[in-house]
Scaffold this motif. Structure first.
Motif, PDB file in Angstrom:
ATOM      1  N   ASN A 156       0.977  -1.092   0.008  1.00 28.08           N
ATOM      2  CA  ASN A 156       0.087  -0.074  -0.009  1.00 28.08           C
ATOM      3  C   ASN A 156       1.057   1.416  -0.078  1.00 28.08           C
ATOM      4  N   SER A 157       1.116   1.828  -1.322  1.00 29.93           N
ATOM      5  CA  SER A 157       2.001   3.015  -1.451  1.00 29.93           C
ATOM      6  C   SER A 157       1.765   4.171  -0.384  1.00 29.93           C
ATOM      7  N   ASP A 158       0.293   4.537  -0.150  1.00 32.25           N
ATOM      8  CA  ASP A 158       0.036   5.530   0.703  1.00 32.25           C
ATOM      9  C   ASP A 158       0.431   5.230   2.303  1.00 32.25           C
ATOM     10  N   ALA A 159       0.240   3.848   2.474  1.00 33.25           N
ATOM     11  CA  ALA A 159       0.650   3.385   3.935  1.00 33.25           C
ATOM     12  C   ALA A 159       1.919   3.486   4.063  1.00 33.25           C
ATOM     13  N   VAL A 160       2.824   3.173   3.344  1.00 33.43           N
ATOM     14  CA  VAL A 160       4.319   3.232   3.205  1.00 33.43           C
ATOM     15  C   VAL A 160       4.749   4.504   3.432  1.00 33.43           C
ATOM     16  N   ALA A 161       4.085   5.498   2.447  1.00 33.22           N
ATOM     17  CA  ALA A 161       4.553   6.938   2.645  1.00 33.22           C
ATOM     18  C   ALA A 161       4.567   7.640   3.920  1.00 33.22           C
ATOM     19  N   ILE A 162       3.135   7.160   4.628  1.00 29.16           N
ATOM     20  CA  ILE A 162       2.981   7.848   5.883  1.00 29.16           C
ATOM     21  C   ILE A 162       3.904   7.261   6.975  1.00 29.16           C
ATOM     22  N   TYR A 163       4.191   6.015   6.712  1.00 29.60           N
ATOM     23  CA  TYR A 163       5.096   5.186   7.732  1.00 29.60           C
ATOM     24  C   TYR A 163       6.540   5.916   7.667  1.00 29.60           C
ATOM     25  N   LEU A 164       6.982   6.168   6.279  1.00 26.36           N
ATOM     26  CA  LEU A 164       8.474   6.904   6.189  1.00 26.36           C
ATOM     27  C   LEU A 164       8.137   7.912   6.932  1.00 26.36           C
ATOM     28  N   ILE A 165       7.447   8.974   6.386  1.00 27.13           N
ATOM     29  CA  ILE A 165       7.306  10.231   6.934  1.00 27.13           C
ATOM     30  C   ILE A 165       7.233  10.314   8.673  1.00 27.13           C
ATOM     31  N   GLY A 166       6.292   9.587   9.004  1.00 28.99           N
ATOM     32  CA  GLY A 166       6.173   9.490  10.317  1.00 28.99           C
ATOM     33  C   GLY A 166       7.158   9.013  11.155  1.00 28.99           C
ATOM     34  N   ALA A 167       8.016   7.899  10.838  1.00 25.10           N
ATOM     35  CA  ALA A 167       9.293   7.434  11.244  1.00 25.10           C
ATOM     36  C   ALA A 167      10.450   8.498  11.297  1.00 25.10           C
ATOM     37  N   PHE A 168      10.285   9.226  10.110  1.00 23.15           N
ATOM     38  CA  PHE A 168      11.499  10.212  10.157  1.00 23.15           C
ATOM     39  C   PHE A 168      11.213  11.314  11.008  1.00 23.15           C
ATOM     40  N   GLU A 169      10.053  11.969  10.979  1.00 20.34           N
ATOM     41  CA  GLU A 169       9.725  13.038  12.145  1.00 20.34           C
ATOM     42  C   GLU A 169       9.995  12.493  13.237  1.00 20.34           C
ATOM     43  N   GLY A 170       9.485  11.201  13.573  1.00 21.86           N
ATOM     44  CA  GLY A 170       9.418  10.894  14.895  1.00 21.86           C
ATOM     45  C   GLY A 170      10.987  10.673  15.474  1.00 21.86           C
ATOM     46  N   VAL A 171      11.938  10.335  14.647  1.00 26.40           N
ATOM     47  CA  VAL A 171      13.190   9.991  15.058  1.00 26.40           C
ATOM     48  C   VAL A 171      14.191  11.369  15.446  1.00 26.40           C
ATOM     49  N   ARG A 172      13.324  12.283  14.703  1.00 27.56           N
ATOM     50  CA  ARG A 172      14.111  13.741  14.745  1.00 27.56           C
ATOM     51  C   ARG A 172      13.996  14.261  16.274  1.00 27.56           C
ATOM     52  N   GLY A 173      12.550  13.894  16.632  1.00 27.72           N
ATOM     53  CA  GLY A 173      12.116  14.213  18.099  1.00 27.72           C
ATOM     54  C   GLY A 173      12.765  13.637  19.030  1.00 27.72           C
ATOM     55  N   LEU A 174      13.000  12.143  18.770  1.00 27.79           N
ATOM     56  CA  LEU A 174      13.689  11.467  19.655  1.00 27.79           C
ATOM     57  C   LEU A 174      15.287  11.934  20.078  1.00 27.79           C
ATOM     58  N   ARG A 175      15.905  12.244  18.769  1.00 27.68           N
ATOM     59  CA  ARG A 175      17.238  12.731  18.747  1.00 27.68           C
ATOM     60  C   ARG A 175      17.517  13.924  19.687  1.00 27.68           C
ATOM     61  N   LYS A 176      16.223  14.687  19.339  1.00 31.37           N
ATOM     62  CA  LYS A 176      16.206  16.003  20.128  1.00 31.37           C
ATOM     63  C   LYS A 176      16.186  15.648  21.486  1.00 31.37           C
ATOM     64  N   LEU A 177      15.455  14.570  22.060  1.00 32.18           N
ATOM     65  CA  LEU A 177      15.311  14.374  23.733  1.00 32.18           C
ATOM     66  C   LEU A 177      16.465  13.610  24.124  1.00 32.18           C
ATOM     67  N   TYR A 178      17.141  12.691  23.382  1.00 29.00           N
ATOM     68  CA  TYR A 178      18.198  11.858  23.995  1.00 29.00           C
ATOM     69  C   TYR A 178      19.315  12.684  23.672  1.00 29.00           C
ATOM     70  N   HIS A 179      19.852  13.513  22.869  1.00 27.51           N
ATOM     71  CA  HIS A 179      21.149  13.882  22.489  1.00 27.51           C
ATOM     72  C   HIS A 179      22.227  13.082  22.089  1.00 27.51           C
ATOM     73  N   ASN A 180      21.785  11.984  21.344  1.00 18.27           N
ATOM     74  CA  ASN A 180      22.452  10.896  21.178  1.00 18.27           C
ATOM     75  C   ASN A 180      22.537  10.388  19.718  1.00 18.27           C
ATOM     76  N   ASP A 181      23.513  10.292  18.987  1.00 14.44           N
ATOM     77  CA  ASP A 181      23.551  10.092  17.524  1.00 14.44           C
ATOM     78  C   ASP A 181      23.205   8.608  17.284  1.00 14.44           C
ATOM     79  N   GLU A 182      23.248   7.574  18.459  1.00 18.84           N
ATOM     80  CA  GLU A 182      22.993   6.264  17.971  1.00 18.84           C
ATOM     81  C   GLU A 182      21.626   6.212  17.750  1.00 18.84           C
ATOM     82  N   ILE A 183      20.715   6.978  18.216  1.00 19.78           N
ATOM     83  CA  ILE A 183      19.298   7.033  17.635  1.00 19.78           C
ATOM     84  C   ILE A 183      19.018   7.087  16.379  1.00 19.78           C
ATOM     85  N   PHE A 184      19.915   8.140  15.792  1.00 22.41           N
ATOM     86  CA  PHE A 184      19.948   7.967  14.163  1.00 22.41           C
ATOM     87  C   PHE A 184      20.389   6.634  13.664  1.00 22.41           C
TER      88      PHE A 184
END
Length: 199
Positions: A156-184
């Motif tokens: 499902n291309s729509d579902a994959v696109a939303i997942y990829l965007i959501g995961a990318f945006e989410g990890v930006r927030g986690l990196r901001k929280l943890y200050h640790n490049d291992e998150i990336f």
């Protein structure tokens, strides 16, 4: 003509400084006075270009935030090549390109979505337009991959696109929280595995 150029340059200075301050301090805590102090321009200069803070925010979203996402995450999707490899390349390149300040501050679009995305319909519409364009580019690439045979036809291309965007945006927030490049690094390992499974 010279006056028009001067006016455009002044507007750009205001947008640049406003983006920097919103990114650093957040929307709610940023005032027009703070932007004017940073630009060294008068309030008159501000109100010549923007009627209020809301109009400024909408211009920052349309001209600064959108450009960042378009240049780094949308435009690179419109390329030839093996679709899974294009996806891996785009997401990996962006993650690895962040400065320390960008890692510390997170994603400007996501910051705005979390802070003001549900406070004003005009902000929602402006931010959704960016995400919708990003999603559309991902869907177009995935559909191209289906036609060329390097993406499974049953995904499902729509579902994959939303997942990829959501995961990318989410990890930006986690990196901001943890200050640790291992998150990336963990994110890239997982997202690359996920992309490989699409083919």
């Amino acid at each position: 003509m010279e006056q028009q150029l001067k006016s455009e340059l002044t507007q750009q200075v205001i947008l640049d400084k406003a983006f920097d301050i919103f990114y650093k301090n957040g929307f709610e805590s940023t005032t027009v006075a703070m932007v004017m102090e940073a630009t060294k321009l008068s309030k008159g200069a501000f109100y010549h270009h923007f009627t209020n803070k809301k109009e400024l925010v909408l211009a920052v979203i349309a001209q600064k935030v959108k450009k960042r996402i378009y240049d780094s995450m949308i435009l690179p999707l419109y390329t030839d090549g093996d679709v899974p490899e294009v996806l891996k390349h785009v997401f990996s390149n962006r993650i690895r390109s962040f400065s320390e300040a960008e890692k510390r501050s997170g994603c400007p679009a996501n910051n705005l979505i979390n802070e003001i995305g549900d406070t004003e319909p005009a902000y929602q519409i402006a931010l959704r337009k960016i995400i919708d364009e990003w999603k559309a580019a991902l869907v177009a690439l995935l559909e191209k991959g289906k036609r060329s045979g390097n993406i499974k036809n049953n995904i499902n291309s729509d579902a994959v696109a939303i997942y990829l965007i959501g995961a990318f945006e989410g990890v930006r927030g986690l990196r901001k929280l943890y200050h640790n490049d291992e998150i990336f690094e963990d994110y890239l390992s997982a997202v690359n595995t996920y992309i490989t499974q699409l083919s």
